[in-house]
Design an enzyme around this catalytic site. Structure first.
Site, PDB file in Angstrom:
ATOM      1  N   CYS A 157       0.818  -1.217   0.000  1.00  0.00           N
ATOM      2  CA  CYS A 157       0.000   0.000   0.000  1.00  0.00           C
ATOM      3  C   CYS A 157       0.855   1.272   0.000  1.00  0.00           C
ATOM      4  O   CYS A 157       1.981   1.270   0.476  1.00  0.00           O
ATOM      5  CB  CYS A 157      -0.878   0.026   1.237  1.00  0.00           C
ATOM      6  SG  CYS A 157      -1.835  -1.470   1.450  1.00  0.00           S
TER       7      CYS A 157
ATOM      8  N   TRP B   3      -3.257  -2.734  -1.405  1.00  0.00           N
ATOM      9  CA  TRP B   3      -2.948  -4.119  -1.763  1.00  0.00           C
ATOM     10  C   TRP B   3      -3.742  -4.961  -0.781  1.00  0.00           C
ATOM     11  O   TRP B   3      -3.482  -4.931   0.424  1.00  0.00           O
ATOM     12  CB  TRP B   3      -1.444  -4.359  -1.602  1.00  0.00           C
ATOM     13  CG  TRP B   3      -0.931  -5.564  -2.315  1.00  0.00           C
ATOM     14  CD1 TRP B   3      -0.553  -5.639  -3.620  1.00  0.00           C
ATOM     15  CD2 TRP B   3      -0.689  -6.856  -1.760  1.00  0.00           C
ATOM     16  NE1 TRP B   3      -0.101  -6.895  -3.907  1.00  0.00           N
ATOM     17  CE2 TRP B   3      -0.169  -7.670  -2.800  1.00  0.00           C
ATOM     18  CE3 TRP B   3      -0.855  -7.428  -0.497  1.00  0.00           C
ATOM     19  CZ2 TRP B   3       0.182  -9.004  -2.614  1.00  0.00           C
ATOM     20  CZ3 TRP B   3      -0.517  -8.755  -0.312  1.00  0.00           C
ATOM     21  CH2 TRP B   3      -0.010  -9.519  -1.365  1.00  0.00           C
TER      22      TRP B   3
ATOM     23  N   LYS C 110       6.315  -4.901  -4.507  1.00  0.00           N
ATOM     24  CA  LYS C 110       7.722  -4.512  -4.360  1.00  0.00           C
ATOM     25  C   LYS C 110       8.163  -4.565  -2.897  1.00  0.00           C
ATOM     26  O   LYS C 110       9.242  -5.039  -2.582  1.00  0.00           O
ATOM     27  CB  LYS C 110       7.898  -3.095  -4.914  1.00  0.00           C
ATOM     28  CG  LYS C 110       9.319  -2.587  -4.883  1.00  0.00           C
ATOM     29  CD  LYS C 110      10.119  -3.203  -5.998  1.00  0.00           C
ATOM     30  CE  LYS C 110      11.596  -2.901  -5.895  1.00  0.00           C
ATOM     31  NZ  LYS C 110      12.382  -3.927  -6.597  1.00  0.00           N
TER      32      LYS C 110
ATOM     33  N   HIS D 160      20.260 -36.539  -8.155  1.00  0.00           N
ATOM     34  CA  HIS D 160      19.510 -36.960  -6.972  1.00  0.00           C
ATOM     35  C   HIS D 160      18.038 -36.574  -7.078  1.00  0.00           C
ATOM     36  O   HIS D 160      17.344 -36.503  -6.071  1.00  0.00           O
ATOM     37  CB  HIS D 160      20.147 -36.368  -5.712  1.00  0.00           C
ATOM     38  CG  HIS D 160      21.558 -36.810  -5.501  1.00  0.00           C
ATOM     39  ND1 HIS D 160      21.891 -38.121  -5.242  1.00  0.00           N
ATOM     40  CD2 HIS D 160      22.735 -36.141  -5.576  1.00  0.00           C
ATOM     41  CE1 HIS D 160      23.214 -38.233  -5.130  1.00  0.00           C
ATOM     42  NE2 HIS D 160      23.738 -37.039  -5.339  1.00  0.00           N
TER      43      HIS D 160
ATOM     44  N   LYS E 135      13.983 -14.828 -11.078  1.00  0.00           N
ATOM     45  CA  LYS E 135      13.668 -13.744 -12.021  1.00  0.00           C
ATOM     46  C   LYS E 135      12.756 -14.261 -13.121  1.00  0.00           C
ATOM     47  O   LYS E 135      11.772 -13.621 -13.482  1.00  0.00           O
ATOM     48  CB  LYS E 135      14.942 -13.171 -12.680  1.00  0.00           C
ATOM     49  CG  LYS E 135      15.835 -12.320 -11.838  1.00  0.00           C
ATOM     50  CD  LYS E 135      15.306 -10.941 -11.535  1.00  0.00           C
ATOM     51  CE  LYS E 135      14.459 -10.933 -10.302  1.00  0.00           C
ATOM     52  NZ  LYS E 135      15.088 -10.719  -9.043  1.00  0.00           N
TER      53      LYS E 135
ATOM     54  N   ARG F 293       4.992  -0.172  -6.080  1.00  0.00           N
ATOM     55  CA  ARG F 293       5.015  -0.965  -4.852  1.00  0.00           C
ATOM     56  C   ARG F 293       4.057  -2.145  -4.912  1.00  0.00           C
ATOM     57  O   ARG F 293       4.156  -3.060  -4.108  1.00  0.00           O
ATOM     58  CB  ARG F 293       4.645  -0.069  -3.656  1.00  0.00           C
ATOM     59  CG  ARG F 293       5.623   1.045  -3.428  1.00  0.00           C
ATOM     60  CD  ARG F 293       5.104   1.999  -2.388  1.00  0.00           C
ATOM     61  NE  ARG F 293       4.855   1.324  -1.129  1.00  0.00           N
ATOM     62  CZ  ARG F 293       5.773   1.148  -0.194  1.00  0.00           C
ATOM     63  NH1 ARG F 293       6.984   1.596  -0.367  1.00  0.00           N
ATOM     64  NH2 ARG F 293       5.466   0.529   0.930  1.00  0.00           N
TER      65      ARG F 293
ATOM     66  N   GLU G  19       9.215 -14.975 -11.750  1.00  0.00           N
ATOM     67  CA  GLU G  19       8.517 -13.747 -11.335  1.00  0.00           C
ATOM     68  C   GLU G  19       7.903 -13.000 -12.517  1.00  0.00           C
ATOM     69  O   GLU G  19       6.775 -12.539 -12.430  1.00  0.00           O
ATOM     70  CB  GLU G  19       9.508 -12.778 -10.669  1.00  0.00           C
ATOM     71  CG  GLU G  19       9.754 -12.997  -9.208  1.00  0.00           C
ATOM     72  CD  GLU G  19      10.756 -11.991  -8.636  1.00  0.00           C
ATOM     73  OE1 GLU G  19      10.486 -11.488  -7.549  1.00  0.00           O
ATOM     74  OE2 GLU G  19      11.791 -11.708  -9.274  1.00  0.00           O
TER      75      GLU G  19
ATOM     76  N   ASN H 234      -1.801   2.440   5.912  1.00  0.00           N
ATOM     77  CA  ASN H 234      -0.916   1.318   5.574  1.00  0.00           C
ATOM     78  C   ASN H 234      -0.692   0.526   6.850  1.00  0.00           C
ATOM     79  O   ASN H 234      -0.570   1.110   7.928  1.00  0.00           O
ATOM     80  CB  ASN H 234       0.451   1.812   5.093  1.00  0.00           C
ATOM     81  CG  ASN H 234       0.403   2.376   3.688  1.00  0.00           C
ATOM     82  OD1 ASN H 234      -0.647   2.373   3.051  1.00  0.00           O
ATOM     83  ND2 ASN H 234       1.536   2.863   3.220  1.00  0.00           N
ATOM     84  N   GLY H 235      -0.585  -0.797   6.721  1.00  0.00           N
ATOM     85  CA  GLY H 235      -0.319  -1.630   7.888  1.00  0.00           C
ATOM     86  C   GLY H 235      -1.501  -2.517   8.209  1.00  0.00           C
ATOM     87  O   GLY H 235      -2.467  -2.588   7.442  1.00  0.00           O
TER      88      GLY H 235
ATOM     89  N   GLU I 255      18.758 -17.168  -8.257  1.00  0.00           N
ATOM     90  CA  GLU I 255      18.266 -15.832  -8.601  1.00  0.00           C
ATOM     91  C   GLU I 255      17.759 -15.812 -10.048  1.00  0.00           C
ATOM     92  O   GLU I 255      16.739 -15.185 -10.348  1.00  0.00           O
ATOM     93  CB  GLU I 255      19.388 -14.798  -8.359  1.00  0.00           C
ATOM     94  CG  GLU I 255      19.103 -13.386  -8.814  1.00  0.00           C
ATOM     95  CD  GLU I 255      17.910 -12.716  -8.146  1.00  0.00           C
ATOM     96  OE1 GLU I 255      17.299 -13.295  -7.237  1.00  0.00           O
ATOM     97  OE2 GLU I 255      17.554 -11.604  -8.577  1.00  0.00           O
TER      98      GLU I 255
HETATM   99  C1  G6P Z   1       9.460  -8.771  -2.480  1.00  0.00           C
HETATM  100  C2  G6P Z   1      10.026  -8.276  -3.797  1.00  0.00           C
HETATM  101  C3  G6P Z   1      11.363  -8.957  -4.063  1.00  0.00           C
HETATM  102  C4  G6P Z   1      12.301  -8.726  -2.886  1.00  0.00           C
HETATM  103  C5  G6P Z   1      11.688  -9.193  -1.569  1.00  0.00           C
HETATM  104  C6  G6P Z   1      12.519  -8.755  -0.372  1.00  0.00           C
HETATM  105  O1  G6P Z   1       9.113 -10.105  -2.588  1.00  0.00           O
HETATM  106  O2  G6P Z   1       9.140  -8.541  -4.856  1.00  0.00           O
HETATM  107  O3  G6P Z   1      11.942  -8.405  -5.229  1.00  0.00           O
HETATM  108  O4  G6P Z   1      13.491  -9.423  -3.112  1.00  0.00           O
HETATM  109  O5  G6P Z   1      10.398  -8.608  -1.414  1.00  0.00           O
HETATM  110  O6  G6P Z   1      12.501  -7.359  -0.320  1.00  0.00           O
HETATM  111  P1  G6P Z   1      13.537  -6.451   0.428  1.00  0.00           P
HETATM  112  O7  G6P Z   1      13.062  -5.049   0.209  1.00  0.00           O
HETATM  113  O8  G6P Z   1      13.502  -6.855   1.872  1.00  0.00           O
HETATM  114  O9  G6P Z   1      14.876  -6.703  -0.178  1.00  0.00           O
END
Ligand code: G6P
Length: 609
Positions: free
Chosen positions: A2, A74, A604, A505, A486, A27, A489, A98-99, A482
């Site tokens: 949010c 959100w 985000k 395995h 990616k 976000r 995602e 927010n929260g 990673e």
């Molecule tokens: C969310 C984002 C990721 C990020 C993760 C941790 O899932 O989509 O891209 O890696 O949060 O976020 P941070 O801000 O703690 O690195």
């Protein structure tokens, strides 16, 4: 997740609110709304979907005002509906939040018994009614908000307006970031500085328990005890340019290409000093870093993979035991805590709830030596840590993290070398070599970016597939993880990563000619082992897509596609090999036509559990 924006001015604030909400879109959100005070009344527009839809509705209604608040939501409590979207209104009081309010059920029951009627399933609506319940007893808006928040358990950042007090904007913060933008004859509230940069760079970061009364020409902040407090005005160094796309098609593409600059900025202090020193992590860092017996890294998502990479460095170079834990697991586990452990939290945003809670848990167990590696100044996690190393990636807008990851890696390498020096494991020559390697890194990253046309050609192979496997070994195994993250995602292709030695395995059973296998195979001591693992794939008809180095003597053959980075760069190689997997994910997503910067269901900053 949010986002909040609020404004009070002697001009129409509706464009400011809408622009602010657009800046907060990155976000992650699923509905948006604004409320303004006009002619002693609240006018509100809310829509599910994009801010642009809400903007069109606001324009159609001719909304104009000099005081207003806005929100991107959100969904957590209650589905994605217009009724659940913020602002929530109670008898002329409008607020955005927010929260999460943990005791909302009890509050709701109490308020229903008092005669309040609820229109939404949100935890937020209780706050609006609660504030109103204090107003009817004669309190002014500030006092009513201060009284209401005392009844709440949980986390909140609030912006509140009332038709009865059209010259005031009230803010309150506990557990969620909120800042005040100080303008000339106008003031603002935002959960994230990007929302108000268009109007001012002067910001006051509210602290836990703060409330604030904001008029056009004044900002008064009150501490948790409701007494006025002075809070410093900071000049934000987030640039407006970092929030614009420029010549790029997506923020993710822009941010991938910004990595040489982001890395150079992040290591500027080390390069300028020509040495690794505790002071890079804060004035009193030597005290914290000396005498540690191990390192514990806590993080989520991409940051967790940065931590996994650092573990190889910290154990191999600094000679300190290092464990890396997913924050959401650590916080609920009975752990054996050592007070001489350095607890390192990695968080791009500095506000990921699980990472914050894991840090609090680690501290509650007597682990007071804490360091945060973070990209957002003054965010919650660095504020809760003794030491901080700010990565200088600049604002990262694409949900899938790219430049934040590689800058975390250089920060963690800097930490490793500093710890190695403090442990007496790094001599002058070794130090000079590492500094030199860091100095050359941005150039090598640029070289890896130049592989883009070759990677674009590969993306056509991947786009029609539903699954992909990523393999790596040693310090490059986290890069395989990673790469898989990616790809899933942003392209929605199911991707898994394995240490290449683990292939037989289990995952080998999945390998067919329908399963592309990406291999990170730099020219390091494990290359021959990786080559054997590749044979296992080829023998089962699997098609290999290999990222290697120019000096690895690795050649393409039938079913084996090869892209070479420049000559092996040694210890910093994982950073170089991150670039191709980012580009691969990006180009596959482009071919598949997904929403690259705002992938479905993802946010985000994950500020809820
Ligand atoms: C969310 C984002 C990721 C990020 C993760 C941790 O899932 O989509 O891209 O890696 O949060 O976020 P941070 O801000 O703690 O690195």
């Amino acid at each position: 997740m949010c986002g909040i924006v609020g404004a009070i001015a002697d001009r129409d604030v509706v464009p400011v609110l809408i622009e602010g909400l657009k800046r907060l879109e990155y976000r992650g959100y699923d509905s948006a709304g604004i409320a303004v005070i006009n002619d002693h009344d609240v006018r509100r527009v809310r829509r599910t979907g994009r801010v642009a839809e809400m903007e069109a509705a606001a324009l159609a209604e001719g909304l104009q005002a000099q005081l207003g608040i806005g929100h991107t939501r959100w969904a957590t409590h209650g589905g994605v509906t217009e009724a659940n979207a913020h602002p929530h209104v109670s008898h002329g009081v409008a607020l955005v939040h927010n929260g999460i309010i943990e005791n909302h059920d009890q509050q709701r029951e109490k308020l229903i018994a008092m005669g309040y009627e609820f229109e939404s399933q949100t935890d937020t609506e209780v706050i609006a009614h609660l504030i109103h319940s204090f107003l009817v007893h004669g309190a002014d808006l500030l006092t009513a908000v201060q009284a209401a928040v005392r009844e709440l358990h949980g986390a909140y950042a609030l912006a509140v307006v009332s038709r009865k007090e059209p010259g005031k904007l009230i803010a309150a913060r506990m557990g969620c970031p909120l800042l005040i933008g100080v303008g000339e004859g106008e003031n603002f509230i935002a959960s994230d500085v990007s929302a108000i940069l268009q109007a001012t760079r002067n910001v006051i970061f509210l602290e836990e328990g703060d409330t604030a009364e904001i008029t056009r020409d004044s900002v008064t902040v009150f501490g948790a005890d409701n007494h006025p407090v002075q809070r410093e005005v900071h000049l934000s160094d987030v640039s407006l340019a970092s929030l614009e796309l420029g010549p790029y098609s997506h923020f993710m593409q822009k941010e991938i290409h910004e990595q040489p600059r982001a890395i150079a900025d992040t290591i500027e202090g080390v390069i300028d000093a020509g040495a690794f020193s505790a002071e890079l992590f804060g004035a009193d860092a030597a005290q914290v870093l000396n005498g540690i017996e191990g390192v514990l890294i806590l993080a989520c998502g991409t940051s967790y993979y940065a931590g996994m990479t650092a573990r190889y460095w910290i154990e191999g170079i600094a000679g300190l035991p290092c464990s890396v834990e997913i924050a959401s697991e650590y916080r609920y586990r009975d752990v054996v805590a050592n007070p001489k452990t350095l607890v390192v939290t990695l968080s791009q945003s500095g506000e990921t709830l699980d990472t914050m809670e894991a840090l609090k848990y680690a501290k509650s167990l007597g682990q007071e030596r804490t360091l945060s590696v973070c990209n957002v100044p003054e965010s919650a996690i660095p504020r809760a840590s003794k030491l901080v190393y700010y990565t200088r990636a600049g604002a990262e807008i694409g949900v899938a993290s790219t430049k934040a990851f590689t800058t975390q890696l250089v920060a963690l390498f800097t930490l490793t070398a500093t710890l190695a020096k403090l442990q007496g494991r790094l001599d002058e020559t070794g130090e000079a070599d590492y500094i030199d390697a860091l100095r050359r890194l941005p150039g090598s990253v640029q070289h890896a970016l130049n592989l883009e046309p070759q990677i674009t050609a590969w993306s056509e192979h991947f786009a029609p597939k539903e699954h992909a496997l990523f393999l790596g070994r040693g310090v490059h195994y986290p890069i395989a993880l990673e790469g898989a993250l990616k790809l899933k995602e942003i392209s929605y292709i199911h991707a898994e990563a394995y240490p290449a030695g683990e292939l037989k395995h289990g995952p080998l059973a999945l390998v067919t000619d329908e399963m592309p296998v990406v291999v990170i195979a730099p020219n390091d001591s494990l290359l021959e082992k990786v080559k054997s693992n590749m044979q296992e794939v080829r023998a089962r008809g699997g098609e290999l897509f290999v990222f290697t180095d120019a000096d690895s003597n690795f050649h393409p053959s039938e079913g084996v596609h090869v892209i070479r980075a420049e000559r092996h760069v040694g210890v910093l190689s994982p950073i170089i090999h991150t670039i191709p997997v980012q580009l691969l994910a990006y180009h596959v997503a482009l071919v598949r036509g997904t929403d690259v910067d705002k992938p479905r269901n993802l946010a985000k900053s994950v500020t809820v559990e």
